[in-house]
Scaffold this motif. Sequence first.
Motif, PDB file in Angstrom:
ATOM      1  N   ILE A 187      58.215  40.033  44.522  1.00 23.91           N
ATOM      2  CA  ILE A 187      59.576  40.291  43.628  1.00 23.91           C
ATOM      3  C   ILE A 187      59.329  41.553  43.084  1.00 23.91           C
ATOM      4  CG2 ILE A 187      60.295  39.259  41.491  1.00 23.91           C
ATOM      5  CD1 ILE A 187      59.213  36.466  42.277  1.00 23.91           C
ATOM      6  N   GLY A 188      60.301  42.323  43.167  1.00 23.63           N
ATOM      7  CA  GLY A 188      60.357  43.727  42.564  1.00 23.63           C
ATOM      8  C   GLY A 188      61.300  43.945  41.256  1.00 23.63           C
ATOM      9  N   ALA A 189      61.494  45.298  40.872  1.00 26.21           N
ATOM     10  CA  ALA A 189      61.976  45.601  39.713  1.00 26.21           C
ATOM     11  C   ALA A 189      63.283  45.104  39.673  1.00 26.21           C
ATOM     12  CB  ALA A 189      61.758  46.930  39.330  1.00 26.21           C
ATOM     13  N   ALA A 304      61.001  51.180  47.978  1.00 26.95           N
ATOM     14  CA  ALA A 304      60.519  50.298  47.032  1.00 26.95           C
ATOM     15  C   ALA A 304      60.292  48.766  47.444  1.00 26.95           C
ATOM     16  CB  ALA A 304      61.855  49.951  45.863  1.00 26.95           C
ATOM     17  N   ASP A 305      61.124  48.663  48.698  1.00 27.02           N
ATOM     18  CA  ASP A 305      60.673  47.390  49.346  1.00 27.02           C
ATOM     19  C   ASP A 305      59.251  47.418  49.758  1.00 27.02           C
ATOM     20  OD1 ASP A 305      61.735  49.157  51.197  1.00 27.02           O
ATOM     21  OD2 ASP A 305      62.089  47.735  52.657  1.00 27.02           O
ATOM     22  N   TRP A 306      58.512  48.597  50.084  1.00 27.23           N
ATOM     23  CA  TRP A 306      57.383  48.695  50.833  1.00 27.23           C
ATOM     24  C   TRP A 306      56.028  48.918  49.624  1.00 27.23           C
ATOM     25  CZ3 TRP A 306      55.551  48.390  55.827  1.00 27.23           C
ATOM     26  CH2 TRP A 306      56.538  48.495  56.672  1.00 27.23           C
ATOM     27  N   ALA A 307      56.791  48.701  48.397  1.00 30.39           N
ATOM     28  CA  ALA A 307      55.638  49.321  47.287  1.00 30.39           C
ATOM     29  C   ALA A 307      54.345  48.318  47.240  1.00 30.39           C
ATOM     30  CB  ALA A 307      56.461  49.117  45.821  1.00 30.39           C
ATOM     31  N   ALA A 308      54.517  46.925  47.243  1.00 34.91           N
ATOM     32  CA  ALA A 308      53.130  46.027  47.357  1.00 34.91           C
ATOM     33  C   ALA A 308      52.349  46.452  48.848  1.00 34.91           C
ATOM     34  CB  ALA A 308      53.728  44.612  47.514  1.00 34.91           C
ATOM     35  N   VAL A 309      52.922  46.686  49.721  1.00 41.41           N
ATOM     36  CA  VAL A 309      51.960  47.181  50.893  1.00 41.41           C
ATOM     37  C   VAL A 309      51.293  48.682  50.818  1.00 41.41           C
ATOM     38  CG1 VAL A 309      52.041  48.001  53.405  1.00 41.41           C
ATOM     39  CG2 VAL A 309      53.366  45.896  52.890  1.00 41.41           C
ATOM     40  N   VAL A 310      52.162  49.511  50.259  1.00 39.88           N
ATOM     41  CA  VAL A 310      51.651  50.968  49.823  1.00 39.88           C
ATOM     42  C   VAL A 310      50.489  50.750  48.747  1.00 39.88           C
ATOM     43  CG1 VAL A 310      52.255  53.189  48.635  1.00 39.88           C
ATOM     44  CG2 VAL A 310      53.765  52.128  50.329  1.00 39.88           C
TER      45      VAL A 310
END
Length: 326
Positions: A187-189, A304-310
């Motif tokens: 769940i993103g910003a 942004a959609d890769w933020a958790a993986v990064v």
Amino acid sequence: MNDIAQAVALLRRGELVALPTETVYGLGADAMNPEACAKIFAAKGRPSDHPLIVHLPDADLLPRWARAIPKEAIALARAFWPGPLTLILKKHEDVPDLVTGGQDTVGLRVPNHPVALKLLRAFDGGIAAPSANRFGRISPTTAAHVREELGDRVSLILDGGPCQVGLESTILDLSRDVPVILRPGAIGADDIARVIGRRPRLRGEDEAAAQHVAAPRVSGALAAHYAPRTPLELLPTAILGQRVRSGDAVLARMPRPLDLPSDVTWVVAADDAAGYGHALYAHLRQLDASGRARILVEAPPASADWAAVVDRLGRAAVGSGEDDET
């Protein structure tokens, strides 16, 4: 006795039960029982000041665990619970200090997994449940991973199949004036902003200076975390192929080159963020168990959609190569 009834009985006796969630498997204990929660720290080798996330059966139990609950928390709970969002709120006075790491805040969420929800409803209370692995190591996304990690340190493992999301929940701090994402997740910003009408800051965007108070400590926010014992290095796509040598293990979104040595283990990951995240920990475990000298990972996109993986790969790289077994 069925598995859920057995799990409830064990929890009420102060024992540990591993449970599946949509994110990762958790190592659960009665969150109102400090002696039971102490077993979590012992089993994981977890520092005692590292707070636990409390899992609830539904949002109706929020007043038992938090005080001064902001309207934004209620709106987000309605929008995303059950789901992979943890809310940091001011804790109720009855919440044990061991659960909160001695802080005046507590992390709360309702997991979106049928087995976890069945257990929580039968238990009718909060279950503290960090990831069911040795502290700092790769989180488990199957029951088999839990057995490999913890063995007889856990009294019962509820097998709910592979975790659907595969990465830990987004942690959103609502204990201060400005909402701040302390750990990225599914769940993103933008998702949060659509519900509360303002965009949360990300950790590191000067939120502490703006509010003259440090952010609460939360799970999974240490520089070294989610780490394999094999040294792991992140490499840009352009140079990955040039750096691979005999005896390496590789996680990449690109196909395996034809001219690689035969003793290179090459795993092709999904090209979308959700698919990549779903399988990330299983892939890291596979490569860690391959016996190769090092793990090379093709750096994911910075969008942004890769933020958790990064986030997870960056922490895995910092913590990799260390051996914490006792």
